[in-house]
Design a protein around this motif. Structure first.
Motif, PDB file in Angstrom:
ATOM      1  N   GLU A  95      74.256  52.160  55.176  1.00  0.00           N
ATOM      2  CA  GLU A  95      75.265  52.610  54.206  1.00  0.00           C
ATOM      3  C   GLU A  95      74.854  53.881  53.491  1.00  0.00           C
ATOM      4  O   GLU A  95      73.702  54.025  53.099  1.00  0.00           O
ATOM      5  N   PRO A  96      75.804  54.778  53.274  1.00  0.00           N
ATOM      6  CA  PRO A  96      75.524  55.913  52.389  1.00  0.00           C
ATOM      7  C   PRO A  96      75.661  55.435  50.940  1.00  0.00           C
ATOM      8  O   PRO A  96      76.259  54.386  50.689  1.00  0.00           O
ATOM      9  N   MET A  97      75.099  56.154  49.999  1.00  0.00           N
ATOM     10  CA  MET A  97      75.338  55.809  48.597  1.00  0.00           C
ATOM     11  C   MET A  97      75.385  57.057  47.736  1.00  0.00           C
ATOM     12  O   MET A  97      74.886  58.113  48.116  1.00  0.00           O
ATOM     13  N   ALA A 139      86.057  54.277  38.355  1.00  0.00           N
ATOM     14  CA  ALA A 139      87.349  54.913  38.654  1.00  0.00           C
ATOM     15  C   ALA A 139      87.393  55.433  40.090  1.00  0.00           C
ATOM     16  O   ALA A 139      88.470  55.655  40.646  1.00  0.00           O
ATOM     17  N   SER A 140      86.212  55.628  40.689  1.00  0.00           N
ATOM     18  CA  SER A 140      86.155  56.134  42.067  1.00  0.00           C
ATOM     19  C   SER A 140      86.035  55.003  43.088  1.00  0.00           C
ATOM     20  O   SER A 140      85.793  55.248  44.263  1.00  0.00           O
ATOM     21  N   GLY A 141      86.144  53.764  42.625  1.00  0.00           N
ATOM     22  CA  GLY A 141      86.134  52.621  43.541  1.00  0.00           C
ATOM     23  C   GLY A 141      84.754  52.083  43.873  1.00  0.00           C
ATOM     24  O   GLY A 141      84.608  51.270  44.791  1.00  0.00           O
ATOM     25  N   ILE A 142      83.727  52.519  43.142  1.00  0.00           N
ATOM     26  CA  ILE A 142      82.368  52.021  43.398  1.00  0.00           C
ATOM     27  C   ILE A 142      82.240  50.611  42.822  1.00  0.00           C
ATOM     28  O   ILE A 142      82.614  50.358  41.673  1.00  0.00           O
ATOM     29  N   THR A 143      81.716  49.679  43.635  1.00  0.00           N
ATOM     30  CA  THR A 143      81.660  48.277  43.198  1.00  0.00           C
ATOM     31  C   THR A 143      80.239  47.727  43.181  1.00  0.00           C
ATOM     32  O   THR A 143      80.028  46.520  43.087  1.00  0.00           O
ATOM     33  N   ASP A 144      79.257  48.619  43.303  1.00  0.00           N
ATOM     34  CA  ASP A 144      77.874  48.142  43.353  1.00  0.00           C
ATOM     35  C   ASP A 144      76.976  49.223  42.739  1.00  0.00           C
ATOM     36  O   ASP A 144      76.530  50.139  43.428  1.00  0.00           O
ATOM     37  N   ILE A 145      76.767  49.122  41.439  1.00  0.00           N
ATOM     38  CA  ILE A 145      76.011  50.160  40.717  1.00  0.00           C
ATOM     39  C   ILE A 145      74.620  49.634  40.368  1.00  0.00           C
ATOM     40  O   ILE A 145      74.488  48.557  39.781  1.00  0.00           O
ATOM     41  N   ARG A 156      80.397  52.335  48.701  1.00  0.00           N
ATOM     42  CA  ARG A 156      80.686  51.404  47.606  1.00  0.00           C
ATOM     43  C   ARG A 156      79.491  51.272  46.667  1.00  0.00           C
ATOM     44  O   ARG A 156      79.545  50.633  45.642  1.00  0.00           O
ATOM     45  N   ARG A 157      78.367  51.891  47.057  1.00  0.00           N
ATOM     46  CA  ARG A 157      77.170  51.765  46.230  1.00  0.00           C
ATOM     47  C   ARG A 157      76.867  53.048  45.492  1.00  0.00           C
ATOM     48  O   ARG A 157      77.091  54.137  46.015  1.00  0.00           O
ATOM     49  N   THR A 189      73.670  46.252  38.279  1.00  0.00           N
ATOM     50  CA  THR A 189      72.386  45.545  38.251  1.00  0.00           C
ATOM     51  C   THR A 189      71.320  46.546  37.822  1.00  0.00           C
ATOM     52  O   THR A 189      71.530  47.770  37.923  1.00  0.00           O
ATOM     53  N   TYR A 190      70.199  46.047  37.349  1.00  0.00           N
ATOM     54  CA  TYR A 190      69.130  46.901  36.824  1.00  0.00           C
ATOM     55  C   TYR A 190      67.888  46.682  37.670  1.00  0.00           C
ATOM     56  O   TYR A 190      67.623  45.569  38.127  1.00  0.00           O
ATOM     57  N   LEU A 191      67.159  47.754  37.844  1.00  0.00           N
ATOM     58  CA  LEU A 191      65.961  47.699  38.674  1.00  0.00           C
ATOM     59  C   LEU A 191      64.885  48.456  37.918  1.00  0.00           C
ATOM     60  O   LEU A 191      65.158  49.533  37.366  1.00  0.00           O
TER      61      LEU A 191
END
Ligand code: G1P
Length: 305
Positions: A128-130, A48-54, A6-7, A104-106
């Motif tokens: 978790e994988p990302m 579109a690929s279901g990622i909810t934590d960018i 999800r990341r 979020t920005y880092l």
């Protein structure tokens, strides 16, 4: 059960030096391809690929990226008051992407090299994988590239690299995988990656194209490289080195991506991407086709900009 992905991290702290002077003030991630900046294509693909934590990893001078995705209620109110509904909707749609992808920005910090933003973003990620996507590639695919990578991960539980076939003569521009076994559905078992080999030394005719499923084993390698860097203060921390170190003791796969790929990281490919997206535009495409036909191969005075 295997944790699902999800990341995602988008490293966006680079200087964009291959596109200077265009990228002197405009981050390369904000250059338009079609009617969207490059990084919006990447974010759309992830959502579109279901990622909810960018996480977008940035450096100084990249605030335009934040400005692009940030909601702007005052602008939307003004546009609606003026009856410019389509523009208001378009502005809101971009901010909605940010909400769906929880962007979020880092700020990037640490040694030089493309492994550093990945390690920065992996802080606290646990088991978790990302996904890691360079924001230089744009894909036109029925199944988004990220989704193809996620499926390969779900089938294998191992790190996966996005691959595309290339001409051997282009090998010096890419990381080229050493292929051990060609499995079905474009899945390849690989034993490593040779960074930018001469054509004669290229171990295959595939390129790693800046899309990776990174697992905790790769993060551990990046951590180790970073520790060594702080000890000796030499070299750089590269994702390729971490993948190669990981491939020594873990199974690593490549997934040949089906779809059309546009690199935007250098002038020739960037222009190609712009041209192709303009030709594909439903409204303006036919106009541009006519123009291209009309100009033909001739250098006509007065037709250059
Ligand atoms: C990086 C990677 C390389 C990969 C390329 C894809 O290189 O190190 O393996 O093929 O991205 O864009 P860079 O282009 O940053 O030199």
């Amino acid at each position: 059960m295997r944790p699902t992905i999800r990341r995602a991290v988008i490293p966006a702290a680079g200087l964009g030096s291959r596109l200077l002077p265009l990228t002197k003030a405009i981050p390369k991630e904000m250059l338009p391809v079609g009617d969207k900046p490059v990084i919006e294509h990447t974010v759309r693909e992830l959502v579109a690929s279901g990622i909810t934590d960018i996480t977008i990893v940035v450096s100084g001078g990249k605030s335009l990226i934040q400005d692009h995705f940030r909601p702007n209620p005052a602008l939307v109110r003004q546009l609606r008051a003026d009856g410019k509904t389509a523009y208001a909707d378009a502005v809101e749609e971009v901010a909605e992407l940010s909400r769906q992808g929880h962007i979020t920005y880092l700020d990037q910090h640490g040694p030089y090299g493309n492994g550093t933003p990945v390690l920065n973003a992996a802080h606290g990620i646990g088991d978790e994988p990302m996904l890691v996507l360079w924001p230089d590639d744009v894909f036109v695919a029925e199944v988004p590239r990220s989704q193809q990578l996620i499926r390969a991960y779900e089938a294998t539980g191992c790190p996966v690299l996005a691959l595309m076939p290339i001409d051997r003569q282009d090998s010096a521009r890419y990381g080229v995988p050493v292929v051990q076994e060609d499995l079905e559905g474009g899945l390849l078992r690989i034993t490593g990656l040779v960074e930018k080999p001469k054509p004669a030394d290229a171990p295959s005719t595939y390129a790693a194209i800046g899309g990776y499923v990174v697992t905790p084993a790769i993060i551990d390698e990046l951590r180790e490289q970073t520790r060594r860097w702080y000890e000796h203060r030499t070299g750089e921390v590269y994702l390729t080195d971490a993948i190669n170190a990981c491939a020594g003791s873990h199974v690593v796969y490549g997934q040949v991506i089906s779809g059309r790929w546009y690199d935007t990281g250098n002038p020739a490919d960037y222009l190609t991407a712009q041209f192709a997206s303009a030709l594909a535009h439903p409204e303006y495409g036919p106009l541009l086709r006519r123009l291209a036909r009309d100009l033909g191969d001739n250098d006509r005075p007065g037709t250059d900009i």
